[in-house]
Motif scaffolding. Structure first.
Motif, PDB file in Angstrom:
ATOM      1  N   LYS A 101       2.482   7.084  -6.715  1.00  0.00           N
ATOM      2  CA  LYS A 101       1.152   7.689  -6.735  1.00  0.00           C
ATOM      3  C   LYS A 101       1.734   9.400  -7.117  1.00  0.00           C
ATOM      4  CE  LYS A 101      -2.972   9.784  -4.854  1.00  0.00           C
ATOM      5  NZ  LYS A 101      -4.384   9.595  -3.409  1.00  0.00           N
ATOM      6  N   TYR A 102       2.353   9.688  -5.332  1.00  0.00           N
ATOM      7  CA  TYR A 102       2.900  11.022  -4.739  1.00  0.00           C
ATOM      8  C   TYR A 102       4.791  11.295  -5.981  1.00  0.00           C
ATOM      9  CZ  TYR A 102      -0.673  11.915  -2.095  1.00  0.00           C
ATOM     10  OH  TYR A 102      -1.963  12.200  -1.306  1.00  0.00           O
ATOM     11  N   LYS A 103       5.315   9.961  -6.364  1.00  0.00           N
ATOM     12  CA  LYS A 103       5.938  10.125  -6.669  1.00  0.00           C
ATOM     13  C   LYS A 103       7.665  10.863  -6.286  1.00  0.00           C
ATOM     14  CE  LYS A 103       5.011  11.581 -11.707  1.00  0.00           C
ATOM     15  NZ  LYS A 103       3.419  11.263 -11.449  1.00  0.00           N
ATOM     16  N   ASP A 121      -5.348   9.497   1.554  1.00  0.00           N
ATOM     17  CA  ASP A 121      -4.486   8.644   2.046  1.00  0.00           C
ATOM     18  C   ASP A 121      -4.351   8.218   3.636  1.00  0.00           C
ATOM     19  OD1 ASP A 121      -4.242   7.713  -0.634  1.00  0.00           O
ATOM     20  OD2 ASP A 121      -3.531   9.449  -1.007  1.00  0.00           O
ATOM     21  N   LEU A 138       2.505   1.545  -3.278  1.00  0.00           N
ATOM     22  CA  LEU A 138       1.234   2.636  -4.534  1.00  0.00           C
ATOM     23  C   LEU A 138       1.410   3.732  -4.364  1.00  0.00           C
ATOM     24  CD1 LEU A 138      -1.337  -0.131  -4.310  1.00  0.00           C
ATOM     25  CD2 LEU A 138       0.232   0.776  -6.066  1.00  0.00           C
ATOM     26  N   LEU A 139       1.524   4.125  -2.681  1.00  0.00           N
ATOM     27  CA  LEU A 139       0.947   5.326  -2.726  1.00  0.00           C
ATOM     28  C   LEU A 139       2.373   6.873  -3.402  1.00  0.00           C
ATOM     29  CD1 LEU A 139      -0.734   5.781   1.032  1.00  0.00           C
ATOM     30  CD2 LEU A 139      -1.536   5.948  -1.437  1.00  0.00           C
ATOM     31  N   LYS A 193       0.781  -1.318  -0.362  1.00  0.00           N
ATOM     32  CA  LYS A 193      -0.324  -0.051   0.433  1.00  0.00           C
ATOM     33  C   LYS A 193       1.434   0.697  -0.085  1.00  0.00           C
ATOM     34  CE  LYS A 193      -4.166   0.168   1.914  1.00  0.00           C
ATOM     35  NZ  LYS A 193      -5.350  -0.605   3.295  1.00  0.00           N
TER      36      LYS A 193
END
Length: 251
Positions: A175-177, A220, A171-172, A168
């Motif tokens: 998402k936030y690079k 998030d 993945l975040l 998880k």
């Protein structure tokens, strides 16, 4: 000039940088370079302790940066700590003076009792300490989050997945690079604490302070909070039968 961390106001009116460099577990020579890298990367908060047995090296690194003109003493927030065997009143001042001599400083900005018995606030997604943080906020107490990355060098029990390998969080990070560590540190910061991640690798030292140019969404933060499992890196289980053992309390 690298970007600096924002500051958090303490209840005595002083400001403390919102992220610091932890210096525990350094091998000889390692912490000196880590502190210098940290100063160059924009860190203005160094967390150390007498029991780490490296305050002389921390002091040498700070003095080098002062002499270079990279930073002034008053621009750096230095924390040290009083060890368990020195709690007797007659030992406190000499012990503090020894720390000052080792650090080659006239003062430290914060001097803590290392463990009154309980550990300080260990805080990370597997132990998010929400009740304790809220308790402290209500009393205008700033929480320092130690082991904010859940100490990746320690093997988790029962084959548990280390925090930085959590899918998880990966993945975040995508998402936030950002790196997983940056997402975790940002989460701990957004909980309202001051994280002090430890690293002796130049690249990671630089990455760990780059958490103030993005913000996790409320959704998030909520999702990360669901990872909480009340897992302590340092449970101090050998003392659990003591009447002073703190972790039987709800926080």
């Amino acid at each position: 000039m690298p970007p600096l961390a924002p500051t958090v106001k303490l209840n005595n009116g002083r400001d403390i940088p919102a992220l610091g460099l932890g210096t525990w577990q350094a091998t000889p020579g390692e912490v000196r370079e880590a502190v210098k890298h940290a100063i160059d990367a924009g860190y203005r908060h160094i967390d150390t302790a007498a029991v780490y047995r490296n305050e002389s090296e921390v002091g040498e690194a700070l003095q080098e940066k002062f002499k270079e003109g990279a930073v002034k003493r008053e621009e750096v927030f230095v924390t040290s700590k009083l060890w368990n065997t020195c709690h007797r009143p007659e030992l406190v001042v000499p012990t503090c003076k020894k720390t000052l001599a080792d650090l080659k400083l006239d003062y430290v900005d914060l001097y803590l009792v290392h463990w009154p018995f309980a550990y300080k606030i260990e805080c990370h997604p597997y132990l998010n300490q929400k009740k304790l943080i809220e308790f402290c906020k209500q009393r205008d107490i700033v929480v320092t989050a130690y082991s904010p990355l859940a100490n990746p060098s320690i093997t988790m029990p029962a084959g548990g997945l280390p925090l930085l390998q959590n899918p998880k969080l990966k993945l975040l990070a995508a998402k936030y690079k950002k790196t997983v560590a940056q997402v975790v540190l940002r989460y701990v910061f957004q909980l309202g604490t001051v994280p002090i991640p430890k690293s002796f690798t130049k690249k990671r030292i630089e990455e760990n302070i780059r958490i103030f140019d993005f913000e996790l969404s409320n959704d998030d933060v909520t999702d990360i909070s669901k990872l909480n499992k009340n897992y302590r890196v340092f449970p101090h289980a050998q003392a659990k039968h003591s009447k002073y053992y703190p972790f039987h309390d709800e926080f």
